[in-house]
Design a protein around this motif. Structure first.
Motif, mmCIF file in Angstrom:
data_model
loop_
_atom_site.group_PDB
_atom_site.id
_atom_site.type_symbol
_atom_site.label_atom_id
_atom_site.label_comp_id
_atom_site.label_asym_id
_atom_site.label_seq_id
_atom_site.Cartn_x
_atom_site.Cartn_y
_atom_site.Cartn_z
ATOM 1 N N THR A 8 61.339 -14.502 -19.181
ATOM 2 C CA THR A 8 60.075 -14.557 -19.909
ATOM 3 C C THR A 8 60.256 -13.900 -21.269
ATOM 4 N N SER A 9 59.390 -14.258 -22.178
ATOM 5 C CA SER A 9 59.359 -13.638 -23.498
ATOM 6 C C SER A 9 57.931 -13.168 -23.755
ATOM 7 N N LEU A 10 57.758 -11.880 -23.810
ATOM 8 C CA LEU A 10 56.432 -11.321 -24.067
ATOM 9 C C LEU A 10 56.188 -11.298 -25.578
ATOM 10 N N PRO A 11 55.052 -11.804 -26.026
ATOM 11 C CA PRO A 11 54.766 -11.794 -27.474
ATOM 12 C C PRO A 11 54.326 -10.418 -27.957
ATOM 13 N N VAL A 12 55.091 -9.413 -27.594
ATOM 14 C CA VAL A 12 54.790 -8.041 -27.999
ATOM 15 C C VAL A 12 56.105 -7.291 -28.147
ATOM 16 N N GLY A 13 56.213 -6.535 -29.239
ATOM 17 C CA GLY A 13 57.393 -5.722 -29.498
ATOM 18 C C GLY A 13 56.970 -4.400 -30.104
ATOM 19 N N VAL A 14 57.928 -3.618 -30.567
ATOM 20 C CA VAL A 14 57.604 -2.275 -31.031
ATOM 21 C C VAL A 14 56.733 -2.295 -32.286
ATOM 22 N N VAL A 15 56.960 -3.261 -33.166
ATOM 23 C CA VAL A 15 56.162 -3.312 -34.394
ATOM 24 C C VAL A 15 54.741 -3.764 -34.091
ATOM 25 N N SER A 16 54.606 -4.854 -33.359
ATOM 26 C CA SER A 16 53.272 -5.387 -33.078
ATOM 27 C C SER A 16 52.453 -4.429 -32.207
ATOM 28 N N LEU A 17 53.093 -3.782 -31.226
ATOM 29 C CA LEU A 17 52.356 -2.854 -30.360
ATOM 30 C C LEU A 17 51.939 -1.604 -31.127
#
Length: 450
Positions: free
Chosen positions: A283-292
């Protein structure tokens, strides 16, 4: 903002133990000082009667003579033509320059290995939401390669993307300047094959394609936007050598700037040479360190804010239908997590109490559950200035590291494991491994001959 990374002259990549390569920078390094067969540096000797003195060296079991006034010829690489279609010509390409040559590893007994400058050169570039990274490498032993040049810079291309849906002008300017450096490096070498990719920021931004057109015009590089499945597969390919032979199951995760890729790998049956062939779910979650961090805040993070970030990611993981595909292996002692991202390498550096980040000690490191718990708790308890002061975090990551820890905690809750292995490698290494395998450089004798 320079990012820590493997530099030119780093040793072979691909060994299952921690890689011994030092952290480096994008700057080209001077060629290694020539050394004689006994390991001593070749020093100039005094001439006798106006004639250069001969000195005896032993090479591969036979005697040869070399004159002291003989200088090794500089190795020059022509500007590549169509060997890598993704490297477009700039309006004024720079002249060819001497390539920095790393000392090759000692060849096996009775095996002639070509000089480093004769090996085919491959390149991989990854433009992510937070970083712009380049690796240039040559193949060595089977499944391994030696990095001869590298570049890494924090550009924060995805800055403001969550709120606006578009790449901002300052962020694009930073990325283009970094890519110009990458373009110069690639044009100054004869590249056999290259792959230049862009990920989540360009994938989701309304002006992502428009930005890549600008990159092609100004930096002379044609980047491809890869989908999330390809990104997950490349992350797995880049970390394959860190999965040991007795491993039965792995959850590999790559916490990026704008997305987080997770791959479930089942190795209980017969193992094929490519780890990516064993992915049973991803899976690929549309969330990373920058966006979160942009949504919840990164500088001032209370325990309540941190818990809210963990819950946000946990909610996304709850909708992942394939999350239970390794349930039959989670209790096995041969099941573990494998993390490849700045989050886990930062945790490892803090865990080791390093005075300066050292890739040789971090890449391949094992951390047990209690150690990860302690490091996350320590970082959550630090304020922004304390995070800035830590040499393995610094000001460039101080506002992002807790968002990464929140993503990590959500992953650990779904796939609890007694062990986490840390990988300071990822997409670029995966690209290089696939390019070299597809080109057949390891096919004949397994020792990096073209």
């Amino acid at each position: 903002m320079e990012d820590r990374d493997t530099g030119a002259g780093a040793p072979e990549v691909g060994a299952s133990s921690a890689s011994p390569g030092p952290a480096g920078s994008w700057r080209q390094r001077r060629p290694s000082e020539p050394r004689s067969a006994d390991g001593q540096a070749d020093d100039a000797t005094h001439n006798q009667k106006g004639k250069p003195k001969k000195r005896r060296k032993r090479r591969r079991g036979r005697k040869v003579f070399a004159r002291d006034d003989a200088h090794p010829a500089q190795v020059r690489s022509p500007v590549p033509g169509n060997a890598a279609a993704s490297i477009a010509k700039a309006s004024q390409p720079p002249e060819s320059v001497a390539a920095p040559v790393a000392s090759p590893a000692r060849p096996e007994q009775g095996v002639r290995r070509p000089p480093l400058h004769e090996l085919p050169v491959f390149a991989a570039l990854d433009l992510g939401t937070n970083n712009c990274r380049l690796l240039v490498a040559v193949p060595t032993r089977h499944g391994q390669f030696r990095v001869i040049d590298a570049f890494s810079r924090i550009v924060r291309l995805g800055e403001g993307l969550t709120a606006n849906g578009r790449l901002g002008q300052p962020a694009m300017d930073r990325a283009v300047e970094a890519l110009k450096i990458c373009g110069d490096k690639l044009r100054n070498r004869k590249i056999r094959k290259a792959r230049l990719i862009a990920t989540e920021a360009c994938r989701t931004a309304d002006n992502g394609v428009e930005f890549l057109d600008r990159v092609e015009r100004e930096a002379g590089l044609k980047l491809e936007i890869i989908d999330r499945q390809t990104e997950a597969r490349l992350a797995v390919s880049g970390c394959g050598s860190l999965v040991e032979r007795d491993t039965q199951g792995v959850v590999l995760f790559d916490i990026g700037g704008g997305s987080s890729e997770i791959a479930l790998i089942d190795l209980a049956g017969r193992r094929s040479p490519r780890l990516a062939n064993h992915i049973v779910s991803w899976t690929s979650l549309p969330v990373g360190v920058v966006s979160l961090a942009e949504r919840f805040g990164g500088r001032t993070v209370t325990r309540e804010t941190f818990a809210a970030m963990v819950d946000d990611v946990a909610g996304r993981l709850a909708s992942f239908d394939g999350r239970d595909r390794l349930s039959h292996l989670k209790a096995s002692p041969n099941f573990h997590l494998l993390g490849t991202s700045g989050t886990v390498t930062t945790l490892a550096g803090v865990h080791l109490d390093l005075e300066r980040y050292d890739r040789r000690r971090v890449d391949g490191l094992w951390m047990d559950r209690d150690s990860v718990d302690r490091m996350v708790e320590k970082l959550v308890g630090w304020d922004f200035q304390q995070r800035c002061a830590n040499p393995c975090i610094g000001a460039d990551r101080a506002d992002l590291v807790l968002a990464g820890c929140a993503i990590l905690e959500a992953i650990r809750a779904v796939w609890p494991s007694e062990r986490l292995r840390v990988a300071d490698r990822g997409l670029r290494e995966g690209i290089l491994s696939e390019l070299m395998a597809d080109d057949g450089v390891w096919r004949n004798d397994g020792r990096g001959r073209a």
